[in-house]
Enzyme design. Structure first.
Site, PDB file in Angstrom:
ATOM      1  N   LYS A  52     -34.274  68.724 -12.126  1.00  0.00           N
ATOM      2  CA  LYS A  52     -34.772  68.480 -13.482  1.00  0.00           C
ATOM      3  C   LYS A  52     -35.044  69.799 -14.194  1.00  0.00           C
ATOM      4  CE  LYS A  52     -36.554  64.057 -12.078  1.00  0.00           C
ATOM      5  NZ  LYS A  52     -37.572  63.431 -11.247  1.00  0.00           N
ATOM      6  N   GLN A  96     -43.728  62.640  -9.858  1.00  0.00           N
ATOM      7  CA  GLN A  96     -42.649  62.389  -8.900  1.00  0.00           C
ATOM      8  C   GLN A  96     -43.135  61.473  -7.775  1.00  0.00           C
ATOM      9  OE1 GLN A  96     -39.466  63.448  -9.352  1.00  0.00           O
ATOM     10  NE2 GLN A  96     -38.848  62.365  -7.514  1.00  0.00           N
ATOM     11  N   ASP A 119     -40.446  58.466 -17.731  1.00  0.00           N
ATOM     12  CA  ASP A 119     -39.831  57.746 -16.608  1.00  0.00           C
ATOM     13  C   ASP A 119     -39.724  56.245 -16.916  1.00  0.00           C
ATOM     14  OD1 ASP A 119     -38.862  59.047 -14.352  1.00  0.00           O
ATOM     15  OD2 ASP A 119     -40.854  59.350 -13.486  1.00  0.00           O
TER      16      ASP A 119
END
Ligand code: GUN
Length: 293
Positions: A52, A96, A119
């Site tokens: 990312k 994450q 997300d």
């Protein structure tokens, strides 16, 4: 049979995003900023977050990573989420997953400001998505929708079979393809580990999306001729024929299934490169306040 080139589509979209960021920069405004919270030492998580950061750098989006120890408490993680929720210089952020055992993932996700939840994991965004309201769509399904759109694959009235019901891929994918829009308007069947007669169902699929996490599970005899096959799986297996000593394979036995498919995504180079690009697209949406005004 045509191969869906996710690497190439991801490259095109990154070029589009980079051009937009350049315009923002030239106008003297602050550029978009994506943050990531990385807890512990999970190697896969470190790889994802590294990917990312690299992608952000390529398109000019600012990226920052908040690294926390494996032993972090819920209270400490909530404080970091609070900090990012309130930081006006951060447009969007991700926590994450997976998180260590002592942390309640649902509680953490629910604490993210939905307007910064790039997300698309917060219940607010998941609900909005299901209702076809403006929402951040989780990166992997969003990336798959981009592939379907850019290859102009018809979905209306098609039988779509999704294998796997994870909150990150299978479940949102099944909702998205049944929405009254394009890509969508499909008749969707969601299969999982308790589904009997899987082959009977997959043989009926015009579009087969495989996200079950089992290497080369889908074989030619399970796939209808002329169908579209999207492989979300990624597995690293030892290989004597490659220099590195390993190779990547998917949930689909590519060599034989590709003989039956009209379109198929390879592994690597199919869905994988699209996931990070979809996150960048969501970050730009957050910056432009397209979803939450
Ligand atoms: N772990 C595996 N995939 C993902 C993802 O897309 N987002 C987050 N936050 N964690 C993940």
């Amino acid at each position: 049979m045509a191969i869906i080139d996710g690497k190439e589509i991801a490259r095109q979209i990154k070029t589009e995003i980079a051009a937009e960021v350049t315009t923002i920069l030239d106008s003297g405004k602050e550029v978009p900023h994506l943050a990531a919270v990385l807890v512990g030492d999970n190697p896969a998580s470190h790889t994802y977050v590294g990917g990312k950061e690299k992608a952000c750098l390529e398109v000019g989006i600012i990226s920052s990573v908040y690294k926390l120890s494996e032993s972090v408490s819920e209270k400490e993680l909530l404080e970091v989420i609070d900090y990012l929720n309130l930081d006006d210089h951060v447009d969007g952020f991700i926590v994450q997953l997976p998180l260590p055992k002592q942390i309640d993932e649902k509680k953490m996700i629910s604490h993210i400001n939905p307007a910064k939840d790039v997300d698309g994991f917060h219940p607010e965004n998941f609900g909005r998505m299901a209702l076809n309201l403006p929402a951040y769509i989780p990166a992997t399904p969003f990336g798959i929708l981009q592939l379907i759109e850019r290859y102009k694959i018809e979905t209306s009235g098609k039988n779509c079979v999704v294998l796997g019901r994870s909150h990150i891929v299978g479940s949102p994918m099944s909702i998205l393809l049944s929405r009254k829009t394009y890509p969508g308007d499909a008749t969707v069947t969601l299969c999982h580990s308790r589904t009997p007669n899987l082959k009977e169902i997959t043989l009926n699929a015009d579009i087969l999306i495989v996200a079950m996490g089992q290497p080369e599970f889908i074989t030619k005899d399970m796939v209808k001729k002329g169908s579209v096959v999207i492989d979300v799986g990624i597995h690293r297996i030892p290989s004597e024929s490659s220099k590195s000593g390993f190779k990547l394979i998917g949930d689909v036995k590519f060599d034989e299934v590709s003989r039956n498919a009209s379109y198929i995504t390879p592994v690597p180079g199919g869905v994988g490169p699209m996931t990070i690009v979809a996150l960048l697209m969501n970050t730009l949406k957050a910056y432009k306040k397209e979803i939450y005004f």
